[in-house]
Design an enzyme around this catalytic site. Structure first.
Site, short mmCIF file in Angstrom:
data_model
loop_
_atom_site.label_atom_id
_atom_site.label_comp_id
_atom_site.label_asym_id
_atom_site.label_seq_id
_atom_site.Cartn_x
_atom_site.Cartn_y
_atom_site.Cartn_z
N SER A 34 0.80 -1.23 0.00
CA SER A 34 0.00 0.00 0.00
C SER A 34 0.83 1.27 0.00
O SER A 34 0.32 2.33 -0.39
CB SER A 34 -0.93 0.01 1.22
OG SER A 34 -0.18 -0.08 2.42
N GLU A 213 -5.06 9.78 11.68
CA GLU A 213 -3.68 9.87 12.14
C GLU A 213 -2.98 8.58 11.71
O GLU A 213 -2.99 7.58 12.42
CB GLU A 213 -3.59 10.05 13.65
CG GLU A 213 -2.16 10.31 14.13
CD GLU A 213 -2.11 10.67 15.61
OE1 GLU A 213 -1.18 10.19 16.28
OE2 GLU A 213 -2.99 11.42 16.06
N HIS A 217 1.01 5.46 5.81
CA HIS A 217 0.68 5.82 4.44
C HIS A 217 0.89 7.31 4.19
O HIS A 217 0.58 8.14 5.03
CB HIS A 217 -0.76 5.42 4.13
CG HIS A 217 -1.00 3.97 4.31
ND1 HIS A 217 -1.63 3.45 5.41
CD2 HIS A 217 -0.66 2.91 3.53
CE1 HIS A 217 -1.68 2.12 5.31
NE2 HIS A 217 -1.10 1.78 4.18
#
Length: 240
Positions: A34, A213, A217
């Site tokens: 990701s 938060e 990422h």
């Protein structure tokens, strides 16, 4: 009606369009998780570094980003994503291999033991080479994790070291992004480094009305800075 004086030029143009070979492009295959992947609009402003990475190249380079959220060295192969690389890669291409985030967590379904992680990486390298493509290993992007003194702490130490070992054993380029990004966060400090991540106040973005938060990422800014750091490694691609 086409004038007779125009017809020869038109015919010649069509002939050239049929006979001039298409420009061959070098493909950069991005394989990972990701932190690299292309995000759906519902996740914005979360941004994988592979998204802005496409803008650092001219028309001779094509970036094929196959990274997906939550993938490990095992699941990326098991879901057929790696097969797309093997089906499409050609001599002169580069294959970026970045895993670890999801391999290293024992509670995840994607967990991969240290021994299997090593073996999976070697298999990726071997198969990329079989297509006459150049494999490049990346250690995982560091998480933003500071201690009470404001010193960045590593969270991928064991699996990042396995990647370094495989790169050395296989004599292939290594982009040590774990160390590079840790140094970046440390330089920015505890507060400014938040700008690189998906940190949002409540009501700041409609995708995250309660705020967010996230220290794993990237924001669009963070992704662009990391992509720039990736591109800056280019002169070292041919060294080990």
């Amino acid at each position: 009606m086409i004038k007779k004086t125009v017809l020869p030029a038109l015919i010649m143009g069509l002939f050239l369009a049929w006979t001039v070979p298409e420009e061959k492009k070098t493909t950069l295959w991005l394989c990972g998780d990701s932190t690299m992947s292309i995000k759906e609009p519902r996740y914005y402003p979360e941004t994988g570094w592979g998204m802005p990475f496409v803008y650092f190249w001219d028309s001779t380079v094509r970036v094929e980003n196959l990274a997906k959220n939550g993938r490990s060295t095992s699941s990326f192969r098991n879901e057929g994503l790696w097969q797309k690389v093997l089906d499409g890669a050609k001599a002169g291409d580069y294959v970026f291999i970045q895993f670890g985030h999801n391999d290293e967590v024992p509670t995840k379904k994607t967990y991969t033991t240290e021994a299997q992680f090593h073996a999976n990486l070697v298999q990726y390298v071997t198969e990329a080479r079989s297509k006459q493509a150049t494999p490049i290993l990346l250690t995982p992007m560091a998480r933003r994790n500071f201690d009470s003194t404001g010193t960045i702490r590593g969270t991928h130490d064991v699996y990042a070291q396995i990647i370094r070992e495989v790169a050395r054993e296989q004599s292939i380029p290594l982009f040590d992004m774990d160390r590079i990004t840790q140094a970046l966060y440390q330089q920015l400090g505890v507060e400014r480094s938040k700008l690189l991540f998906n940190h949002l106040r409540p009501g700041e973005h409609p995708n995250y009305p309660e705020g967010k938060e996230d220290n794993t990422h990237f924001s669009e800014l963070g992704a662009r800075i990391v992509a720039h750091a990736m591109h800056a490694q280019e002169p070292n691609w041919f060294t080990t």
